[in-house]
Design an enzyme around this catalytic site. Structure first.
Site, PDB file in Angstrom:
ATOM      1  CG  ASP A  98      13.434  -9.211  -4.806  1.00  0.00           C
ATOM      2  OD1 ASP A  98      12.889  -8.492  -3.943  1.00  0.00           O
ATOM      3  OD2 ASP A  98      14.334 -10.030  -4.531  1.00  0.00           O
ATOM      4  CB  VAL A  99       9.795  -4.423  -4.072  1.00  0.00           C
ATOM      5  CG1 VAL A  99       8.659  -4.515  -5.069  1.00  0.00           C
ATOM      6  CG2 VAL A  99       9.485  -5.205  -2.789  1.00  0.00           C
ATOM      7  CG  ASN A 120      -0.192  -5.111  -0.797  1.00  0.00           C
ATOM      8  OD1 ASN A 120      -0.797  -5.155   0.271  1.00  0.00           O
ATOM      9  ND2 ASN A 120      -0.082  -6.175  -1.591  1.00  0.00           N
ATOM     10  CE1 TYR A 152       3.545  -7.851   8.520  1.00  0.00           C
ATOM     11  CE2 TYR A 152       2.480  -7.285  10.598  1.00  0.00           C
ATOM     12  CZ  TYR A 152       2.443  -7.389   9.214  1.00  0.00           C
ATOM     13  OH  TYR A 152       1.316  -7.001   8.541  1.00  0.00           O
ATOM     14  CE  LYS A 207       3.508  -4.380   7.390  1.00  0.00           C
ATOM     15  NZ  LYS A 207       3.312  -3.912   5.988  1.00  0.00           N
TER      16      LYS A 207
END
Length: 267
Positions: free
Chosen positions: A77-78, A104, A172, A176
């Site tokens: 889990d990053v 990613n 989101y 980004k």
């Protein structure tokens, strides 16, 4: 990073090593297949061990230890600093160095009006898309500064939403846009250590995450319309090109999108 040619009678140089987050599906899987096909050793990272194993199988890699030293699957889990530290330690233990991080892993979150977005959903998107990318980049920096030869490359998966939002995408889109700032800071801070950083902004690659685009998605004018998509392999070829450049050259930002998608002129 281009692998040097081998002269007759000499030992071939070790394959360059790439760590790919979100490698169990979609763009991460496509990039892993492209890198493996070009001779890279790959560290496949994601939450689902079975999905990572399938990516390794599709790449012709087994992750069977000494039987296939060119692949390593690490479920992680990053968003968890301890798990990120452990996965980079595992990558160094297997391959000795890290030449590429493809940041990613990401999630879109529920497509609901801003006023209806739950705090926990906001945090999930921010933690995965931004904090996870930061933690992996930080660990990659530490490894790339210390290894010999020094340096490496980080490629961040941005999005066309790093420039232009969709309706009902506040979390989101915010992450980004922040990814672009992360990319620029990594590029600047990496210069003294031969660490290059670039960003690929992707529009409508055909993945599980974009399935609803083919059936109908909300447009800026309030209508719902299906949108064209492109093969994720087209994205992977661009990442491979960025990855294979010598460290003295860098693709700072690249946009790869379905040609007819409503991005230019969106809104």
């Amino acid at each position: 990073m281009t692998t040097p040619e081998t002269r007759p009678g000499t030992t071939p140089p070790p394959a360059p090593t790439a760590l790919i987050t979100g490698a169990g599906s979609g763009i991460g899987r496509a990039v892993a297949l492209a890198l493996a096909g070009a001779g890279w050793s790959v560290v496949l990272v994601g939450r689902r061990a079975d999905a990572l194993a399938e990516t390794a199988r599709l790449a012709g890699r087994s992750d069977d230890g000494p039987e296939d030293p060119a692949a390593l699957c690490v479920p992680a889990d990053v968003t968890r600093p301890d798990q990120v530290d452990a996965l980079f330690a595992a990558a160094r233990a297997r391959f000795g160095r890290l030449d590429l991080l493809f940041n990613n892993a990401g999630t879109f979150g529920p497509p609901v009006p801003l006023e209806e977005l739950a705090y926990d959903d906001w945090r999930t998107v921010v933690d995965t898309n931004l904090t996870g990318a930061f933690l992996c980049a930080q660990a990659a920096f530490r490894a790339m500064k210390e290894q010999d030869p020094r340096g490496g490359r980080i490629i961040n998966n941005g999005s066309v939403s790093a420039h232009t939002p969709r309706p009902h995408s506040v979390a989101y889109t915010a992450t980004k846009h922040a990814m672009t700032g992360l990319t620029k800071s990594l590029s600047l801070d990496g210069r003294p250590y031969d660490i290059a950083c670039g960003q690929i902004d992707i529009g409508n690659a055909a993945t599980e995450m974009t399935g609803r685009m083919r059936t109908g998605i909300l447009q800026a004018d309030g209508s719902t319309a299906a949108e064209p998509v492109m093969d994720a392999a087209d994205v992977a070829r661009t990442v491979l090109h960025m990855a294979q450049l010598p460290l003295g050259a860098n693709v700072q930002f690249a946009t790869v999108m379905a040609t007819a998608m409503p991005y230019i002129g969106r809104g």
